[in-house]
Design an enzyme around this catalytic site. Structure first.
Site, PDB file in Angstrom:
ATOM      1  N   ASP A  70       0.783  -1.240  -0.006  1.00 18.26           N
ATOM      2  CA  ASP A  70      -0.012  -0.078  -0.114  1.00 18.26           C
ATOM      3  C   ASP A  70       0.782   1.354   0.025  1.00 18.26           C
ATOM      4  OD1 ASP A  70       1.077  -0.480   2.589  1.00 18.26           O
ATOM      5  OD2 ASP A  70      -1.034  -0.832   3.269  1.00 18.26           O
ATOM      6  N   ASP A 139      -7.181  -3.010  14.260  1.00 21.46           N
ATOM      7  CA  ASP A 139      -8.766  -3.180  14.139  1.00 21.46           C
ATOM      8  C   ASP A 139      -8.745  -4.485  13.243  1.00 21.46           C
ATOM      9  OD1 ASP A 139      -7.725  -1.953  11.828  1.00 21.46           O
ATOM     10  OD2 ASP A 139      -9.180  -0.600  11.886  1.00 21.46           O
ATOM     11  N   HIS A 141      -7.003  -5.043  10.479  1.00 21.76           N
ATOM     12  CA  HIS A 141      -6.997  -4.948   9.051  1.00 21.76           C
ATOM     13  C   HIS A 141      -5.623  -5.537   8.564  1.00 21.76           C
ATOM     14  CE1 HIS A 141      -5.303  -0.704   9.488  1.00 21.76           C
ATOM     15  NE2 HIS A 141      -4.330  -1.324   8.922  1.00 21.76           N
ATOM     16  N   GLU A 146      -9.525  -1.852   5.393  1.00 26.47           N
ATOM     17  CA  GLU A 146     -10.348  -1.469   6.832  1.00 26.47           C
ATOM     18  C   GLU A 146     -11.494  -2.230   7.040  1.00 26.47           C
ATOM     19  OE1 GLU A 146      -8.464   0.518   8.475  1.00 26.47           O
ATOM     20  OE2 GLU A 146      -8.165   2.358   7.894  1.00 26.47           O
TER      21      GLU A 146
HETATM   22  C1  GLP Z   1      -0.798   0.239   8.504  1.00 25.32           C
HETATM   23  C2  GLP Z   1      -0.427  -0.536   7.433  1.00 25.32           C
HETATM   24  C3  GLP Z   1      -0.457  -2.017   7.555  1.00 25.32           C
HETATM   25  C4  GLP Z   1       0.133  -2.433   8.758  1.00 25.32           C
HETATM   26  C5  GLP Z   1      -0.604  -1.673   9.933  1.00 25.32           C
HETATM   27  C6  GLP Z   1       0.119  -1.955  11.128  1.00 25.32           C
HETATM   28  O1  GLP Z   1      -2.084   0.376   8.309  1.00 25.32           O
HETATM   29  N1  GLP Z   1      -1.085  -0.317   5.971  1.00 25.32           N
HETATM   30  O2  GLP Z   1       0.062  -2.812   6.241  1.00 25.32           O
HETATM   31  O3  GLP Z   1       0.233  -3.759   9.178  1.00 25.32           O
HETATM   32  O4  GLP Z   1      -0.437  -0.231   9.703  1.00 25.32           O
HETATM   33  O5  GLP Z   1       1.278  -1.204  11.274  1.00 25.32           O
HETATM   34  P1  GLP Z   1       2.228  -1.590  12.468  1.00 25.32           P
HETATM   35  O6  GLP Z   1       2.917  -2.644  12.098  1.00 25.32           O
HETATM   36  O7  GLP Z   1       3.168  -0.231  12.631  1.00 25.32           O
HETATM   37  O8  GLP Z   1       1.262  -1.755  13.825  1.00 25.32           O
END
Ligand code: GLP
Length: 260
Positions: A70, A139, A141, A146
C-alpha cells in the site's frame, strides 16, 4: 492456518526472516521469487534480519521481485512518511535488489484507479505473488483493507478509518489530521491470491484483533480473518499478542508446532 507463538518480538522476527530467506534461496534462477511486502513497525525486525543476512553474504535479492501492499495518497517518494521512502530506508537501500524489480503503488498518480489496475496487471504478469508478508492493524486490517472491506477486493483507493489515522499518527508528529485520509492498497482478494501468506503480529495492542482473527469466524469487520480461507497461511506472533486468546487456543497451536 498456522499460529506460531514466540516468547518475544525478536524471536518471532528471526523465525519469519529465516523462513522467507529459505524460500528465496531455494527458488531457481529461471523463475524469480515474487515477494509481497508491508510497511509499519511490525516488519522492521524482519527487514533488519534480511539486511544482516545479506551483509554476511547469506542472502541475495537479485532474483526477487517485490510488490508493496500500500501507499498513502498524495505522498511522493521524497516524503519521509511515504511507504516508498520507508522501504528504501529500511530495506532496499541496504540489499542487492535491482531497482527495476521493486513495485510500490504511486500515491501521487494523477489517475489512482488506473494506477491500481496496472498494479494488479503487473502482479499477474509476474505470475502472481509467491509469498505475501504482512502486518496487522489494531482493528484487524490487512494492508489498508479497513473493517467492512470486501473480502473479494482488489487493488484500489480506500478511505482510512479514524482508528487507523490515530494509530499511524505516531509517524506524523502525533497528529491524526496529518495522516492522509486515503491510501492505495492491494485488496483482500489480491492477498488471498498469493501462494502463501506470512503475517507478523506483536504486542498487546494487537491482542484484541488477533483473537477475532484466530478464534472468531471469517468476517469483513476483521479483514485479516480472510486467512482462515487461505490454503497456506502463517501468523507468527509474540506472547503479548496472544493475551486475549483462550488458554486452550494457545495450547492447541503450541502443541501442533511441536510436531512441525
Ligand atoms: C498500516 C499498514 C498495514 C500495517 C498496519 C500496522 O495500517 N497499512 O500494512 O500492518 O499499519 O502497523 P504497525 O506494524 O506499525 O503496527
Amino acid at each position: 492456518m498456522r499460529l506460531i507463538i514466540h516468547p518475544d518480538y525478536e524471536k518471532a522476527s528471526l523465525w519469519a526472516a529465516n523462513y522467507i530467506a529459505e524460500k528465496i534461496i531455494s527458488q531457481t534462477r529461471e523463475k524469480p521469487f515474487v515477494l509481497g511486502l508491508p510497511t509499519g513497525s511490525s516488519p522492521l525486525g524482519i527487514y533488519r534480519e534480511f539486511v544482516r543476512m545479506h551483509k554476511e553474504g547469506k542472502l541475495s535479492f537479485k532474483n526477487v521481485r517485490t510488490f508493496n501492499m500500500d501507499e498513502y495518497s498524495g505522498l511522493g517518494a521524497d516524503h519521509p512518511q511515504s511507504y516508498r521512502f520507508f522501504m528504501m530506508q529500511n530495506l532496499f537501500n541496504h540489499i542487492d535488489i535491482d531497482r527495476g524489480n521493486i513495485h510500490i503503488l504511486d500515491g501521487t498518480a494523477k489517475d489512482p484507479h488506473t494506477e491500481c489496475r496496472l498494479y494488479e496487471e503487473a502482479i499477474a504478469k509476474e505470475g502472481g505473488i509467491d509469498l505475501f508478508l504482512g502486518g496487522m492493524g489494531s482493528d484487524g486490517h490487512i494492508a489498508f483493507n479497513e473493517p467492512g472491506s470486501s473480502l473479494a477486493s482488489r487493488t484500489r483507493i480506500k478511505t482510512l478509518t479514524t482508528e487507523t489515522r490515530h494509530s499511524n499518527a505516531r509517524f506524523f508528529d502525533g497528529d491524526p489530521d496529518k495522516v492522509p485520509g486515503t491510501a492505495l492498497t492491494v485488496g483482500v482478494g489480491t492477498v488471498m491470491d498469493s501462494r502463501e501468506v506470512v503475517i507478523i503480529v506483536n504486542g498487546r495492542s494487537k491482542a484484541r484483533a488477533l483473537k477475532a482473527v484466530v478464534e472468531d469466524g471469517v468476517n469483513h469487520m476483521w479483514t485479516l480473518s480472510c486467512l482462515q480461507m487461505h490454503p497456506k497461511a502463517v501468523i507468527v506472533c509474540d506472547e503479548e499478542a496472544t493475551e486475549e486468546l483462550k488458554v486452550g487456543t494457545v495450547k492447541y497451536f503450541k502443541d501442533i508446532e511441536k510436531v512441525h
